[in-house]
Design a protein around this motif. Structure first.
Motif, PDB file in Angstrom:
ATOM      1  N   ASP A 101       8.060   5.557 -13.772  1.00  0.00           N
ATOM      2  CA  ASP A 101       8.462   4.167 -13.983  1.00  0.00           C
ATOM      3  C   ASP A 101       7.286   3.209 -13.850  1.00  0.00           C
ATOM      4  O   ASP A 101       6.481   3.325 -12.917  1.00  0.00           O
ATOM      5  CB  ASP A 101       9.559   3.791 -12.973  1.00  0.00           C
ATOM      6  N   TYR A 102       7.208   2.234 -14.753  1.00  0.00           N
ATOM      7  CA  TYR A 102       6.092   1.271 -14.794  1.00  0.00           C
ATOM      8  C   TYR A 102       5.973   0.495 -13.482  1.00  0.00           C
ATOM      9  O   TYR A 102       4.901   0.398 -12.898  1.00  0.00           O
ATOM     10  CB  TYR A 102       6.324   0.309 -15.961  1.00  0.00           C
ATOM     11  N   GLY A 103       7.081  -0.085 -13.010  1.00  0.00           N
ATOM     12  CA  GLY A 103       7.053  -0.869 -11.787  1.00  0.00           C
ATOM     13  C   GLY A 103       6.896  -0.024 -10.544  1.00  0.00           C
ATOM     14  O   GLY A 103       6.199  -0.404  -9.602  1.00  0.00           O
ATOM     15  N   GLU A 104       7.533   1.166 -10.529  1.00  0.00           N
ATOM     16  CA  GLU A 104       7.451   2.042  -9.367  1.00  0.00           C
ATOM     17  C   GLU A 104       6.029   2.538  -9.119  1.00  0.00           C
ATOM     18  O   GLU A 104       5.625   2.768  -7.988  1.00  0.00           O
ATOM     19  CB  GLU A 104       8.393   3.233  -9.532  1.00  0.00           C
ATOM     20  N   ARG A 105       5.262   2.700 -10.194  1.00  0.00           N
ATOM     21  CA  ARG A 105       3.882   3.153 -10.015  1.00  0.00           C
ATOM     22  C   ARG A 105       3.056   2.132  -9.250  1.00  0.00           C
ATOM     23  O   ARG A 105       2.206   2.487  -8.438  1.00  0.00           O
ATOM     24  CB  ARG A 105       3.259   3.459 -11.375  1.00  0.00           C
ATOM     25  N   ALA A 106       3.292   0.854  -9.534  1.00  0.00           N
ATOM     26  CA  ALA A 106       2.610  -0.171  -8.750  1.00  0.00           C
ATOM     27  C   ALA A 106       3.032  -0.087  -7.292  1.00  0.00           C
ATOM     28  O   ALA A 106       2.225  -0.263  -6.376  1.00  0.00           O
ATOM     29  CB  ALA A 106       2.925  -1.556  -9.316  1.00  0.00           C
ATOM     30  N   ARG A 107       4.292   0.221  -7.069  1.00  0.00           N
ATOM     31  CA  ARG A 107       4.802   0.340  -5.698  1.00  0.00           C
ATOM     32  C   ARG A 107       4.136   1.516  -4.971  1.00  0.00           C
ATOM     33  O   ARG A 107       3.762   1.401  -3.789  1.00  0.00           O
ATOM     34  CB  ARG A 107       6.316   0.528  -5.748  1.00  0.00           C
ATOM     35  N   VAL A 108       3.976   2.652  -5.643  1.00  0.00           N
ATOM     36  CA  VAL A 108       3.320   3.813  -5.037  1.00  0.00           C
ATOM     37  C   VAL A 108       1.899   3.460  -4.603  1.00  0.00           C
ATOM     38  O   VAL A 108       1.485   3.741  -3.467  1.00  0.00           O
ATOM     39  CB  VAL A 108       3.300   5.001  -6.018  1.00  0.00           C
ATOM     40  N   LEU A 139      -1.660  -8.812   4.447  1.00  0.00           N
ATOM     41  CA  LEU A 139      -0.651  -9.861   4.253  1.00  0.00           C
ATOM     42  C   LEU A 139      -0.395 -10.125   2.769  1.00  0.00           C
ATOM     43  O   LEU A 139       0.723 -10.477   2.381  1.00  0.00           O
ATOM     44  CB  LEU A 139      -1.113 -11.150   4.941  1.00  0.00           C
ATOM     45  N   GLY A 140      -1.424  -9.961   1.942  1.00  0.00           N
ATOM     46  CA  GLY A 140      -1.254 -10.220   0.517  1.00  0.00           C
ATOM     47  C   GLY A 140      -0.612  -9.081  -0.248  1.00  0.00           C
ATOM     48  O   GLY A 140      -0.201  -9.265  -1.404  1.00  0.00           O
ATOM     49  N   ALA A 141      -0.493  -7.905   0.365  1.00  0.00           N
ATOM     50  CA  ALA A 141       0.035  -6.740  -0.346  1.00  0.00           C
ATOM     51  C   ALA A 141       1.435  -6.950  -0.921  1.00  0.00           C
ATOM     52  O   ALA A 141       1.705  -6.558  -2.063  1.00  0.00           O
ATOM     53  CB  ALA A 141       0.011  -5.515   0.568  1.00  0.00           C
ATOM     54  N   PRO A 142       2.390  -7.572  -0.180  1.00  0.00           N
ATOM     55  CA  PRO A 142       3.720  -7.784  -0.778  1.00  0.00           C
ATOM     56  C   PRO A 142       3.685  -8.599  -2.063  1.00  0.00           C
ATOM     57  O   PRO A 142       4.513  -8.393  -2.957  1.00  0.00           O
ATOM     58  CB  PRO A 142       4.476  -8.529   0.338  1.00  0.00           C
ATOM     59  N   LEU A 143       2.735  -9.525  -2.173  1.00  0.00           N
ATOM     60  CA  LEU A 143       2.610 -10.306  -3.407  1.00  0.00           C
ATOM     61  C   LEU A 143       2.320  -9.398  -4.593  1.00  0.00           C
ATOM     62  O   LEU A 143       2.899  -9.569  -5.681  1.00  0.00           O
ATOM     63  CB  LEU A 143       1.492 -11.334  -3.251  1.00  0.00           C
ATOM     64  N   ILE A 181       2.980  -6.139  -4.827  1.00  0.00           N
ATOM     65  CA  ILE A 181       4.170  -5.318  -5.097  1.00  0.00           C
ATOM     66  C   ILE A 181       5.115  -6.083  -6.012  1.00  0.00           C
ATOM     67  O   ILE A 181       5.625  -5.562  -7.009  1.00  0.00           O
ATOM     68  CB  ILE A 181       4.879  -4.935  -3.785  1.00  0.00           C
ATOM     69  N   TRP A 182       5.347  -7.354  -5.673  1.00  0.00           N
ATOM     70  CA  TRP A 182       6.258  -8.177  -6.468  1.00  0.00           C
ATOM     71  C   TRP A 182       5.701  -8.440  -7.864  1.00  0.00           C
ATOM     72  O   TRP A 182       6.394  -8.234  -8.868  1.00  0.00           O
ATOM     73  CB  TRP A 182       6.487  -9.505  -5.727  1.00  0.00           C
ATOM     74  N   ALA A 183       4.460  -8.872  -7.953  1.00  0.00           N
ATOM     75  CA  ALA A 183       3.887  -9.251  -9.244  1.00  0.00           C
ATOM     76  C   ALA A 183       3.695  -8.042 -10.153  1.00  0.00           C
ATOM     77  O   ALA A 183       3.981  -8.111 -11.360  1.00  0.00           O
ATOM     78  CB  ALA A 183       2.550  -9.965  -9.025  1.00  0.00           C
ATOM     79  N   GLY A 184       3.229  -6.909  -9.587  1.00  0.00           N
ATOM     80  CA  GLY A 184       3.012  -5.724 -10.403  1.00  0.00           C
ATOM     81  C   GLY A 184       4.291  -5.137 -10.961  1.00  0.00           C
ATOM     82  O   GLY A 184       4.271  -4.455 -11.983  1.00  0.00           O
ATOM     83  N   GLY A 185       5.417  -5.402 -10.303  1.00  0.00           N
ATOM     84  CA  GLY A 185       6.695  -4.909 -10.785  1.00  0.00           C
ATOM     85  C   GLY A 185       7.373  -5.818 -11.783  1.00  0.00           C
ATOM     86  O   GLY A 185       8.320  -5.401 -12.462  1.00  0.00           O
ATOM     87  N   ARG A 186       6.903  -7.059 -11.929  1.00  0.00           N
ATOM     88  CA  ARG A 186       7.593  -8.035 -12.778  1.00  0.00           C
ATOM     89  C   ARG A 186       6.774  -8.525 -13.965  1.00  0.00           C
ATOM     90  O   ARG A 186       7.341  -9.051 -14.917  1.00  0.00           O
ATOM     91  CB  ARG A 186       8.026  -9.234 -11.918  1.00  0.00           C
TER      92      ARG A 186
END
Length: 427
Positions: free
Chosen positions: A135-142, A264-268, A270-275
């Protein structure tokens, strides 16, 4: 697409903590330590870094081929990682806890051991991560999970290093690596290793991989440029804080601030890479970092507070550099597999490993050689010209390299829509 369980992501990402704790001292503290306490010249250390990078042209292709083509006990990725752990532990001891009188031969020998074992661990590990999900978004999450755990490892290393003398600080970090790496690698082996498409034929070469997939070549060159941009300030950080700012005791706290901001910036990311398209998100992060970092060139003695602000703001962008390019590479692997009906994941990540270490090693070596020619010694008594060169290499050269990477990636042709179409065709 079902999201990967967090327990699986954590297990896969766990070795990033000791690996990052090892990575930081190698490219931030080793040069000051070996030019200071161990009394090697700046030029000698730079030349060794450059020479060792030549070895990667042999070891990385070999490891990519082995990881793709030679399974052990039915597994292609995990066994190679496990086999690399003892060598990494020994290299950490040799480089960060050397005996009195160790010289250039000792430094070069253990740096060679480190780079070979690093390849044996990272190439299959990164390939394994690319195969965890299509999955495109899941890869950013990994990749964000892996790199966030790595950032935590970096902060742990900095806290252990603290304000101790370099020898003591490096010894503490070496112990963290020697204890944490085997334990967390064993924990990682609990995560599943997915089966993939038919492996590449034995006659394939990394040059064929590079030439055969222009999209990957473009991504790889951009990653190399940006990697060099990040390697320059990493290598010169201690020198910059000590001799340009005149605040040697602040090196540790400032690095903790920088990497803490990255966590601290990592969640940003995760969000941006998935959207959004990952290449555009990465470009925005690089432009932002370049604008912030250029301000460091104007700093001088005593400007610690201003540099702390720059460190914190620029650290927020680091997560994008660490997580988005490997996720995009996994998308390129899918495109290649769809075209050829063969999985060349290990070969792709072997080239990725070459680019990673080449960007860091060459940038570090060239920077140290240039500083040596400008009269910089790594000790007190540096002239004005040497300090100007130090500031320019630290703050301005990375800006030009990042903007060159942006120019390559802004119109990158493999966005979300095309990746999803490729995956639909494969399925």
């Amino acid at each position: 697409m079902t999201s990967l369980p967090r327990a699986q992501l954590l297990a896969y990402a766990a070795p990033a903590l000791p690996m990052a704790a090892l990575y930081l001292p190698v490219y931030v503290f080793l040069a000051p330590f070996w030019t200071g306490a161990m009394e090697l010249s700046v030029g000698t250390v730079g030349a060794i870094f450059l020479a060792v990078r030549l070895l990667d042209a042999l070891t990385d292709p070999a490891m990519g081929w082995l990881s793709d083509r030679v399974p052990i006990a039915g597994l292609r990725r995990k066994p190679w990682m496990a086999l690399a752990v003892p060598g990494l532990m020994l290299a950490a001891w040799g480089l960060m806890m050397p005996p009195e009188g160790a010289g250039a031969g000792w430094f070069a020998g253990f740096l060679v051991l480190l780079t070979v074992m690093w390849t044996a661990f990272l190439t299959p590990w990164f390939a394994w991560g690319a195969e965890l999900t299509p999955d495109y978004g899941e890869r950013a999450r990994v990749t964000v999970w892996r790199e966030t755990v790595g950032l935590i490892g970096t902060v742990c290393a900095m806290l252990l290093y603290g304000t101790a003398d370099p020898g003591t600080g490096l010894a503490r970090v070496a112990l963290l690596v020697m204890v944490g790496l085997p334990l967390l690698t064993l924990y990682a082996l609990r995560a599943p290793e997915p089966g993939v498409a038919r492996a590449v034929s034995g006659g394939e070469t990394l040059l064929a991989v590079f030439r055969g997939e222009p999209v990957f070549a473009r991504l790889l060159v951009a990653y190399l440029l940006n990697g060099a941009a990040n390697a320059l300030p990493a290598t010169l950080f201690v020198f910059f804080v000590e001799f340009r700012l005149g605040a040697p005791d602040w090196a540790g706290p400032l690095l903790i601030l920088y990497f803490g901001a990255a966590v601290l910036g990592a969640p940003l990311w995760i969000w941006a890479g998935g959207r959004f398209d990952k290449h555009r998100v990465w470009c925005v992060a690089m432009i932002y970092a370049a604008c912030i970092f250029a301000l460091a060139f104007g700093l001088g003695e005593g400007d610690v507070a201003a540099f702390a602000v720059i460190s914190g703001l620029s650290g927020l962008a680091l997560g994008a550099d660490l997580s988005l390019p490997p996720a995009m590479q996994a998308d390129v692997v899918d495109l290649d597999t769809a075209k050829r009906g063969q999985a060349r994941t290990g070969a792709f990540f072997a080239l990725w490993s070459v680019a990673t270490k080449a960007s860091v090693g060459v940038a570090s070596g060239v920077a140290l050689l240039l500083l040596g020619r400008a009269g910089f010694s790594g000790q007190d008594g540096n002239g004005v010209e040497a300090l100007v060169w130090l500031a320019a290499l630290y703050a301005l050269a990375p800006v030009g390299l990042k903007l060159a990477a942006v120019a390559l990636m802004w119109r990158f042709p493999l966005g979300r829509a095309r990746v999803e179409a490729v995956r639909a065709g494969m399925e």
